[in-house]
Structure formats: C-alpha cells, structure tokens
Enzyme design. Structure first.
Site, PDB file in Angstrom:
ATOM      1  N   ASP A  34     -27.595  43.917  22.625  1.00 14.99           N
ATOM      2  CA  ASP A  34     -27.288  44.528  21.809  1.00 14.99           C
ATOM      3  C   ASP A  34     -26.755  45.453  22.283  1.00 14.99           C
ATOM      4  OD1 ASP A  34     -28.832  42.876  20.013  1.00 14.99           O
ATOM      5  OD2 ASP A  34     -29.568  44.903  18.730  1.00 14.99           O
ATOM      6  N   VAL A  36     -25.344  45.307  25.246  1.00 12.45           N
ATOM      7  CA  VAL A  36     -23.908  45.074  25.876  1.00 12.45           C
ATOM      8  C   VAL A  36     -22.585  44.563  24.903  1.00 12.45           C
ATOM      9  CG1 VAL A  36     -23.279  42.847  27.053  1.00 12.45           C
ATOM     10  CG2 VAL A  36     -25.062  44.305  27.829  1.00 12.45           C
ATOM     11  N   ASP A  38     -22.808  45.606  21.205  1.00 13.66           N
ATOM     12  CA  ASP A  38     -22.149  46.474  20.391  1.00 13.66           C
ATOM     13  C   ASP A  38     -20.800  46.973  21.029  1.00 13.66           C
ATOM     14  OD1 ASP A  38     -24.083  46.180  18.492  1.00 13.66           O
ATOM     15  OD2 ASP A  38     -25.230  47.491  19.807  1.00 13.66           O
ATOM     16  N   GLU A 113     -32.833  57.163   4.108  1.00 14.88           N
ATOM     17  CA  GLU A 113     -33.801  56.154   4.738  1.00 14.88           C
ATOM     18  C   GLU A 113     -33.844  55.619   5.965  1.00 14.88           C
ATOM     19  OE1 GLU A 113     -32.390  52.709   2.375  1.00 14.88           O
ATOM     20  OE2 GLU A 113     -31.815  54.382   1.202  1.00 14.88           O
ATOM     21  N   LYS A 115     -33.650  52.729   8.735  1.00 10.87           N
ATOM     22  CA  LYS A 115     -33.042  51.434   9.157  1.00 10.87           C
ATOM     23  C   LYS A 115     -33.842  50.055   9.529  1.00 10.87           C
ATOM     24  CE  LYS A 115     -28.728  49.677  10.848  1.00 10.87           C
ATOM     25  NZ  LYS A 115     -28.927  48.175  11.742  1.00 10.87           N
ATOM     26  N   ASP A 117     -35.939  47.453  11.287  1.00 10.46           N
ATOM     27  CA  ASP A 117     -35.342  45.786  11.776  1.00 10.46           C
ATOM     28  C   ASP A 117     -36.188  45.185  11.479  1.00 10.46           C
ATOM     29  OD1 ASP A 117     -34.278  44.833  14.449  1.00 10.46           O
ATOM     30  OD2 ASP A 117     -35.486  45.628  15.362  1.00 10.46           O
ATOM     31  N   ARG A 136     -28.359  36.585   4.087  1.00 10.53           N
ATOM     32  CA  ARG A 136     -27.047  37.267   3.964  1.00 10.53           C
ATOM     33  C   ARG A 136     -26.159  36.584   4.349  1.00 10.53           C
ATOM     34  NH1 ARG A 136     -25.340  42.625   7.732  1.00 10.53           N
ATOM     35  NH2 ARG A 136     -25.608  40.832   9.015  1.00 10.53           N
ATOM     36  N   GLU A 170     -34.275  44.384   2.836  1.00  8.21           N
ATOM     37  CA  GLU A 170     -34.958  44.302   4.070  1.00  8.21           C
ATOM     38  C   GLU A 170     -36.332  43.117   4.372  1.00  8.21           C
ATOM     39  OE1 GLU A 170     -32.214  44.427   5.447  1.00  8.21           O
ATOM     40  OE2 GLU A 170     -32.808  44.116   7.869  1.00  8.21           O
ATOM     41  N   TYR A 222     -34.216  47.912  -1.284  1.00  2.28           N
ATOM     42  CA  TYR A 222     -33.573  49.495  -1.486  1.00  2.28           C
ATOM     43  C   TYR A 222     -32.007  49.075  -2.358  1.00  2.28           C
ATOM     44  CZ  TYR A 222     -31.722  47.254   3.020  1.00  2.28           C
ATOM     45  OH  TYR A 222     -31.023  46.028   3.625  1.00  2.28           O
ATOM     46  N   LYS A 310     -27.026  54.696  15.288  1.00  5.94           N
ATOM     47  CA  LYS A 310     -28.206  53.961  15.557  1.00  5.94           C
ATOM     48  C   LYS A 310     -28.346  54.768  16.981  1.00  5.94           C
ATOM     49  CE  LYS A 310     -27.308  50.199  13.786  1.00  5.94           C
ATOM     50  NZ  LYS A 310     -26.161  48.650  14.674  1.00  5.94           N
ATOM     51  N   CYS A 404     -49.680  26.036  41.526  1.00  4.42           N
ATOM     52  CA  CYS A 404     -50.504  27.004  40.244  1.00  4.42           C
ATOM     53  C   CYS A 404     -51.517  27.580  41.563  1.00  4.42           C
ATOM     54  CB  CYS A 404     -51.844  25.992  39.745  1.00  4.42           C
ATOM     55  SG  CYS A 404     -53.280  26.438  39.288  1.00  4.42           S
ATOM     56  N   CYS A 407     -55.705  26.557  41.388  1.00  4.21           N
ATOM     57  CA  CYS A 407     -56.168  25.235  42.049  1.00  4.21           C
ATOM     58  C   CYS A 407     -54.977  24.994  42.940  1.00  4.21           C
ATOM     59  CB  CYS A 407     -55.846  24.249  40.744  1.00  4.21           C
ATOM     60  SG  CYS A 407     -54.519  23.597  39.768  1.00  4.21           S
ATOM     61  N   CYS A 422     -50.087  23.994  34.461  1.00  4.35           N
ATOM     62  CA  CYS A 422     -50.354  23.318  35.555  1.00  4.35           C
ATOM     63  C   CYS A 422     -51.262  22.468  34.767  1.00  4.35           C
ATOM     64  CB  CYS A 422     -51.846  24.296  35.964  1.00  4.35           C
ATOM     65  SG  CYS A 422     -52.964  23.326  37.306  1.00  4.35           S
ATOM     66  N   CYS A 427     -58.886  23.029  36.362  1.00  2.00           N
ATOM     67  CA  CYS A 427     -58.092  24.100  37.043  1.00  2.00           C
ATOM     68  C   CYS A 427     -59.399  24.534  36.960  1.00  2.00           C
ATOM     69  CB  CYS A 427     -56.902  23.723  36.706  1.00  2.00           C
ATOM     70  SG  CYS A 427     -56.399  25.815  37.391  1.00  2.00           S
TER      71      CYS A 427
HETATM   72  N1  LIG Z   1     -26.990  40.784  21.244  1.00  2.00           N
HETATM   73  C1  LIG Z   1     -26.323  40.292  20.599  1.00  2.00           C
HETATM   74  O1  LIG Z   1     -25.977  39.562  21.065  1.00  2.00           O
HETATM   75  C2  LIG Z   1     -26.027  40.319  19.239  1.00  2.00           C
HETATM   76  C3  LIG Z   1     -24.927  39.559  18.715  1.00  2.00           C
HETATM   77  C4  LIG Z   1     -24.482  39.770  16.682  1.00  2.00           C
HETATM   78  C5  LIG Z   1     -25.170  40.883  17.105  1.00  2.00           C
HETATM   79  N2  LIG Z   1     -25.815  41.948  17.360  1.00  2.00           N
HETATM   80  C6  LIG Z   1     -26.544  43.313  16.764  1.00  2.00           C
HETATM   81  O2  LIG Z   1     -26.576  43.137  15.054  1.00  2.00           O
HETATM   82  C7  LIG Z   1     -26.015  44.624  15.048  1.00  2.00           C
HETATM   83  C8  LIG Z   1     -24.922  44.240  14.282  1.00  2.00           C
HETATM   84  O3  LIG Z   1     -25.407  43.338  12.640  1.00  2.00           O
HETATM   85  P1  LIG Z   1     -25.189  43.446  10.960  1.00  2.00           P
HETATM   86  O4  LIG Z   1     -23.691  43.173  11.095  1.00  2.00           O
HETATM   87  O5  LIG Z   1     -26.016  43.129  10.296  1.00  2.00           O
HETATM   88  O6  LIG Z   1     -25.789  45.341  11.277  1.00  2.00           O
HETATM   89  P2  LIG Z   1     -26.866  46.638  11.610  1.00  2.00           P
HETATM   90  O7  LIG Z   1     -28.100  45.478  11.499  1.00  2.00           O
HETATM   91  O8  LIG Z   1     -26.197  46.943  12.376  1.00  2.00           O
HETATM   92  O9  LIG Z   1     -26.809  46.779   9.796  1.00  2.00           O
HETATM   93  C9  LIG Z   1     -26.859  46.395   8.458  1.00  2.00           C
HETATM   94  C10 LIG Z   1     -27.962  45.685   7.931  1.00  2.00           C
HETATM   95  O10 LIG Z   1     -29.009  47.100   8.396  1.00  2.00           O
HETATM   96  C11 LIG Z   1     -29.899  46.201   7.345  1.00  2.00           C
HETATM   97  N3  LIG Z   1     -30.961  47.136   6.703  1.00  2.00           N
HETATM   98  C12 LIG Z   1     -32.262  48.334   7.215  1.00  2.00           C
HETATM   99  N4  LIG Z   1     -32.058  49.226   6.402  1.00  2.00           N
HETATM  100  C13 LIG Z   1     -31.183  49.248   5.795  1.00  2.00           C
HETATM  101  C14 LIG Z   1     -31.129  50.374   4.075  1.00  2.00           C
HETATM  102  N5  LIG Z   1     -33.008  51.242   4.509  1.00  2.00           N
HETATM  103  N6  LIG Z   1     -30.506  49.888   4.011  1.00  2.00           N
HETATM  104  C15 LIG Z   1     -28.757  49.567   4.151  1.00  2.00           C
HETATM  105  N7  LIG Z   1     -29.031  48.542   5.120  1.00  2.00           N
HETATM  106  C16 LIG Z   1     -29.963  49.101   5.745  1.00  2.00           C
HETATM  107  C17 LIG Z   1     -29.648  45.562   6.492  1.00  2.00           C
HETATM  108  O11 LIG Z   1     -29.533  43.899   6.308  1.00  2.00           O
HETATM  109  C18 LIG Z   1     -27.897  45.922   6.700  1.00  2.00           C
HETATM  110  O12 LIG Z   1     -26.930  44.247   7.116  1.00  2.00           O
HETATM  111  C19 LIG Z   1     -25.546  44.958  15.977  1.00  2.00           C
HETATM  112  O13 LIG Z   1     -26.362  46.184  16.489  1.00  2.00           O
HETATM  113  C20 LIG Z   1     -25.487  44.212  17.140  1.00  2.00           C
HETATM  114  O14 LIG Z   1     -26.273  44.655  18.170  1.00  2.00           O
HETATM  115  C21 LIG Z   1     -26.066  41.533  18.722  1.00  2.00           C
HETATM  116 ZN   LIG Z   2     -54.463  25.015  37.756  1.00  2.00          ZN
END
Ligand SMILES: NC(=O)c1ccc[n+]([C@@H]2O[C@H](COP(=O)([O-])OP(=O)(O)OC[C@H]3O[C@@H](n4cnc5c(N)ncnc54)[C@H](O)[C@@H]3O)[C@@H](O)[C@H]2O)c1
Ligand SMILES: [Zn+2]
Length: 669
Positions: A34, A36, A38, A113, A115, A117, A136, A170, A222, A310, A404, A407, A422, A427
């Site tokens: 992430d 990278v 971001d 609140e 956030k 995951d 979404r 979420e 939420y 974040k 392996c 074995c 294997c 084995c």
């Molecule tokens: N690694 C990769 O290749 C890659 C590619 C695309 C996006 N991403 C990651 O995804 C993220 C961007 O995604 P995004 O646009 O969904 O944004 P986000 O996840 O950063 O934030 C928005 C989301 O937060 C969530 N959320 C969780 N708790 C919440 C709360 N209490 N109130 C409101 N919302 C809440 C909701 O689902 C909302 O849509 C970035 O962190 C990025 O690093 C990574």
């Molecule tokens: Zn084996």
C-alpha cells in the site's frame, strides 16, 4: 520538462496506478505494498495540482475503487459511495481541521471513529426488511451481493422499526479468521490474501454464498445514505440510532471538540490497536452535524467534512538467518523465514511465513539480508522487503529446493497451484503430520500423543499410518524416552477411549481436504455414519444448508480412492466407532461455541422455551449467565416486553439479540 514529456510522465503514472488498482480491487490480489501505491498516488496528485489541464476522467483521483465483477447484477447507487481523503501525520490532520473550522465557523464538534480495515457495503431496507445489499464498486455502480450478505450474522434481516432506509458501513474479517483463512489457503496450495480487506472483498464477491458463510465475516455500520426518518441530527446520534435498529456498530466512537482531544483519541487507539479483534488502518474524523455535512459537501471522490488519519506502517528491521521448509500432511511444502527476534506491534517475532515458492521468488530475499517486517492485518508477521543498501557483498542468491526435505523425492507444482508439493505417499513428514492431525484435540483428541511422541514411534517403526495407532502395545511404548509403565498405560487408555468417539471426530481426523471440524460436525449430524457418507453423491452432500460444492466434491473424491476405503475398513475391524452420537457435549464443542466464556444476561419473556432451559443451555455451552447488565456483559438476550435492562444495554452499546436470533444461534452452535 517539455509539455509532451510531462504528458508522458503523467499518463505513465496514471496507467501504473490504474493497473495496481485493478489488481487490488478487482482481483483482490495487490501486486505492491500500500505504501508504494500511496506514494505514487501522492505524486500523481501533486502533478495534477500543478497542471490541472492534464487531468483526465480515467485518473484514479477522479473515481473510487474499480469496475464490478461479471457474474453479479449491478446496483446503481443513487447516492454515490465515496472514498475518504487521507492524511499521514498529525500536522497534516491539524491543517485539515483548522481549515474546516475557518471555513465553517458553525462547527462545534467532531466524531472520531476507528478506520476499519474492510470494504464498504450498502444495505437497503424496505419496511424494515433487508431487500438489497451491495459493494461500493466504482462508487456509482456496485455488485449485488444480497445473498452473500444475508449469511453474515451481524446483518439484521429485519429492523426493529418498519422503515425504509439505506445503511452503509464496513464489512470486515476478524484478525483471527484472517490468520486461519491464510493458514488454510497456504496448506491447500492457494495464494494467501495480503490483508483483511482483500480477504473480506474476496469472500463477499463469491458466486456461491456458502463460501461467504464459511468465512466468518462481520460488520460495523456507520453511515445512512438517506436519513429523513432518523431521530437525530448528528453522526454520533446516528450510530446509536443504527444500534437501536439492530445493526452492529463500533462502540469506540467519541465526540470531541478540538485537536487536543483528537490527538488523544489517536494515541489511545494507537496503543490499543493490538488488542482489538479486528484490524484498523487509521482513524476517521467526521464533522458531527449532519445538516452541516450536507452543506460542506463532497468532491467527486471524497466527502469534505471527513478525513482519514492513516497509521504510519508499523515496521521493524531484522536479519534473515535462515529459510526453513516444512512438509504438511497433504504434501504442501512451505518456506518459513527465521529471523533475529524483534519486538513488533506488541509481540516478539522471530518467524514469518514466506507462503510459497512464487512469493519467495517475488520477495527475492537472501539468507543474510536485512529485511523490513510488518504485521499484515495487524496480526500476521510478514516480510515487506529486503533493504538493498544493507545487503552484504557477494551474498549468494537463495536457491529454492527441488527435493523434499523429508523424503528427498522431487518436488512438483500441481496444476494451478502456487505451492510446491511432495507427492510421495510414503513421505515420513506427511505421514507423521497426518497422525498428529488425527490425534489432535478437535479430531480424535488422544491425550498425551504429541508430535514428539509420534515422531519417536514413527522413527522406531512402530507407526506407519493412523490405523497402526490402535495396534501399539505396552512394550513398544515403554521403549520411548522417559516413558514409564504409567505413561504407557495412560496413552494406551487414551487411544482406547478414542475408539468410541462420535463420527465427526473421525471424519475430521481423516484429513479430507477442505473438511474442517465444523463442517465435519454438520455433515456427521446429517449422514449419521461414515458408511452412508462414503456412498453419498456430490448433490447429497451439498444439499446440506451450509455445505458447498468444494467440500462435497472433496469428500466424494476421497471415498473413491481404494486406499481410503481400505483404511476405513481397517478402522472398523479395529473397533473404531463409525456412527454419529447425538447431543454429546464435550470440551472441544464448548470451546468452539460462540457462547463460550461470554457473560450473558436474559431479559423479557421467551416464548419458545422456558427461562431455566435457556440458562442451562447457555451454561452447558460455556457461558456465564448473570442477572444484571454492566459494561462487562457480552450479550443481552431480550424476549418480549424487555424493560430497563434493555435500556441500559443500549446505553452501553452492548450486543442485543431477540429470541429468534438466539434460536438461530443455538442451532449453529
Ligand atoms: N496496494 C495496492 O496496489 C493498492 C491499490 C489500490 C488501493 N490501495 C489502497 O487502498 C486505499 C484506498 O482505498 P479507498 O479509496 O477505498 O480509501 P480508503 O480505504 O483509504 O478509505 C475509504 C474507506 O474507508 C472505509 N472506512 C473504514 N472505516 C470507516 C469509518 N469509520 N467511516 C467511514 N469510512 C470508513 C470505507 O470503506 C471507505 O470507503 C489506500 O490505502 C491504498 O493504499 C492499494
Ligand atoms: Zn516427501
């Protein structure tokens, strides 16, 4: 830089981000960390701010998420589902809050609140009944996943009031389920999920809702897309209103007045993060007045009245000392990184799975490298990358073994698998792992038969498969290290006792792919004997409510194998019980019960059972039933005409179930 160079740089950056996004949102398999993503996203934002004429509609700054998957009906979000703006430091956060306060002097408070995951979902209710649930997607068009969402326990099918409402929130996978799912996938030779969000998204966007049901997802709601009928005008009030309607909400929210309080909230949850049962990746700060939220409005992508802070990625450096390969009971060979022990997010870490050979090749680490370590989903230690500047000169590239480690047979890649396997049926590592599994607590539960004893018995030639356990004799056992006649006696008794186990233990113990302890129990209850299961067809098995095709196929394939049938016959001759025994409650059933160790209060009139019966059932499933509601109460079960206990539980934001929900759960446990 010339205009055309700038354009080229812009379009390359944009294409790169769009590609990563597609892998992340559409395939649920990110190809970069992430951080990278971001960093590159920020770079694109800067380019766009400096050169607004460059912006095209396909820029990731101009839309949310990605396209929908084929196979699902599309849902049009009348009110778009937005993302959130984000900041990465308290300094940036203070700037955001100060700016907002300056532009809107009416602002008096913010709601803080966590956030979560996970991924955003939307639930639509008509007259209080759940009629549609969706993802979404790209913000305007999401996937219709109603049937899948209906399998999630925390989502009410019926609200406490018959209103029309669209609620958002979420959907997430608890840390423990995430860790277990990845372990399982690793054992099955499948790709692991990079984080709980991709895991939850992958689990929700399944064509077979039985798969979703098996993934143990949960929700925190939420937001309300349309709140005409709500008795509140604040975000915090909305959360308690949602709770009252029957939704799960995250109880940690706090209304604050200023940056000082916001910073305290951040510090508090930075400290408590490791103790939460779900992953969080930051804090969300929302202007608290709903009318004012409308007035402040949104950009095409994010609301302007909220911001996500974040957490900085929690990373430590350590040295990679070795890579160990272990052979599982199905022959999958997994690499584990052995490192100098370091403190990371609350625990000391010295090992991290490298999952499979593809993953290892991608990370390109070498023994002797200094590596960065983080916890995926706040729980699984994982190597992010090696640090090139700290790589010693002349460090040899790591060579993935072709034989392996147990074995010595040639390892193979089976079709479509990322794992090395294997495939030697004799084995030793596979055989001992099978015996360990067979004897384990949720399987035949043979006390005193740990991996060390199994290894010794195996090395001495006294054991060669699971059935041979039942042929062990006292003389053989007494040859073991520190094994007197008493230990031998105990072990023989434990082995002997396991003969009379109910069918589900044997079924789980057989180690059939995809058949976990819970599935084994449900299937045993249905088929009553191994014999009748062995002759069942795929459809017979998958006709069971919660058992999907993958499990059914796997069982049928297993019993087609003559070796398996020979084993079953041998078990029978050795006097092992093959039948399901009704209503037995033993320690491992209790342990896996939802109710175990919960403090529960009953209130109101139950219509389908007596109060004493409910209490004794709960106590038999490990719960402590108390008479008064406090913040230590885990659950209130409310029958008809519940009074003050219900009010108090609502004030404390406790989990509340009605009788129907309780009966549903009784059947599930
Ligand atoms: N690694 C990769 O290749 C890659 C590619 C695309 C996006 N991403 C990651 O995804 C993220 C961007 O995604 P995004 O646009 O969904 O944004 P986000 O996840 O950063 O934030 C928005 C989301 O937060 C969530 N959320 C969780 N708790 C919440 C709360 N209490 N109130 C409101 N919302 C809440 C909701 O689902 C909302 O849509 C970035 O962190 C990025 O690093 C990574
Ligand atoms: Zn084996």
């Amino acid at each position: 830089m010339s205009d055309s160079d700038l354009k080229k740089e812009y379009s390359e950056l944009k294409d790169q981000l769009n590609l990563w996004s597609r892998q992340y949102y559409y395939n649920d398999q990110p190809s970069v960390e992430d951080s990278v993503y971001d960093d590159n996203y920020r770079q694109l934002q800067i380019l766009e701010t400096q050169n607004p004429n460059l912006i095209t509609s396909d820029s990731p700054t101009q839309h949310v998420g990605s396209q929908t998957l084929p196979g699902f009906d599309k849902v049009h979000h009348e009110i778009p589902m937005l993302s959130l703006g984000d900041v990465f430091s308290k300094q940036e956060l203070a700037e955001f809050v100060n700016n907002l306060n300056k532009n809107y002097s009416q602002i008096t408070e913010y709601n803080c609140e966590l956030k979560i995951d996970g991924l955003a979902i939307s639930l639509r209710y008509q007259n209080g009944k759940l009629v549609q649930g969706s993802t979404r997607g790209n913000g305007t068009i999401g996937e219709d996943i109603t049937n899948n969402l209906k399998t999630i326990k925390s989502i009410p099918h019926k609200l406490t009031r018959p209103i029309n409402i669209e609620v958002r929130g979420e959907c997430y996978m608890p840390k423990e389920s995430f860790a277990k799912l990845n372990e399982q996938r690793e054992r099955d030779g499948e790709n692991v999920f990079a984080n709980p969000r991709n895991a939850a998204a992958g689990s929700l966007r399944q064509l077979d809702s039985k798969v979703t049901a098996s993934r143990n997802l949960s929700t925190f709601m939420y937001n309300v897309a349309n709140y005409d009928d709500l008795n509140t005008n604040t975000q915090s009030g909305l959360l308690s209103e949602l709770k009252y309607l029957g939704f799960n909400i995250n109880p940690t929210y706090e209304v604050v007045k200023n940056m000082y309080d916001i910073n305290n909230y951040i510090d508090k949850y930075t400290g408590q993060r490791d103790n939460l049962s779900y992953g969080i990746d930051g804090i969300v700060i929302k202007e608290n007045n709903l009318e004012l939220q409308k007035e402040i409005g949104a950009t095409v992508k994010v609301p302007k009245w909220a911001i996500a802070f974040k957490f900085p990625p929690e990373e430590v450096e350590t040295k990679l000392k070795n890579i160990e390969w272990t052979v599982g009971r199905t022959g999958v060979v997994t690499p584990t990184a052995i490192m100098d022990p370091v403190q990371l997010a609350g625990t000391i870490v010295s090992k991290a799975s490298l999952h499979n050979s593809d993953y290892l090749e991608e990370k390109a680490v070498r023994v002797g490298d200094t590596v960065k370590l983080h916890k995926a989903g706040d729980i699984i230690p994982e190597i992010s990358e090696y640090i090139p500047s700290k790589r010693p000169k002349n460090l040899e590239p790591y060579i993935i073994p072709s034989k392996c480690p147990s074995c010595g047979d040639e390892l193979v890649h089976l079709d479509g698998e990322v794992a090395l396997r294997c495939i030697n049926p004799k084995c030793p590592a596979q055989l001992t792992e099978q015996i360990n599994h067979f004897a384990s607590r949720n399987a035949m539960n043979i006390d005193g038969l740990g991996p060390k004893i199994v290894q010794q018995l195996f090395d001495k030639g006294f054991l060669d498969d699971t059935a041979s356990l039942y042929k062990l004799n006292r003389d053989e056992l007494e040859t073991l290290d520190k094994f007197g006649s008493k230990s031998a006696n105990n072990l023989l008794t434990a082995i002997d006792n396991s003969r009379s186990n109910s069918m589900e233990r044997l079924l789980f113990g057989l180690g059939i792919r995809h058949v976990g302890a819970k599935a084994a129990k449900i299937i045993s209850k249905h088929f009553k004997s191994i014999k009748s299961l062995a002759s069942a067809k795929i459809d017979d098995i998958s006709s069971i409510n919660t058992i999907g095709n993958t499990i059914s196929k796997s069982i049928v394939t297993y019993f087609k194998n003559p070796e398996a049938n020979k084993l079953i016959q041998e078990f029978e001759e050795l006097g092992i019980n093959m039948e399901y025994k009704e209503s037995q409650l033993n320690s491992s059933n209790i342990e896996s019960s939802f109710f175990n160790k919960k403090t529960i209060v009953l209130t109101g009139k139950l219509s389908q059972m007596s109060r004493p019966k409910a209490v004794s059932w709960l106590e038999n499933h490990g719960a402590k039933v108390t008479s008064s509601v406090s913040k230590n109460t885990d659950l209130l079960i409310a029958g008809k005409d519940a009074g003050s206990k219900m009010d108090k539980a609502q004030k404390l934001n406790l989990l509340i179930w009605d009788e129907n929900k309780f009966i549903d759960e009784m059947n599930n446990n």
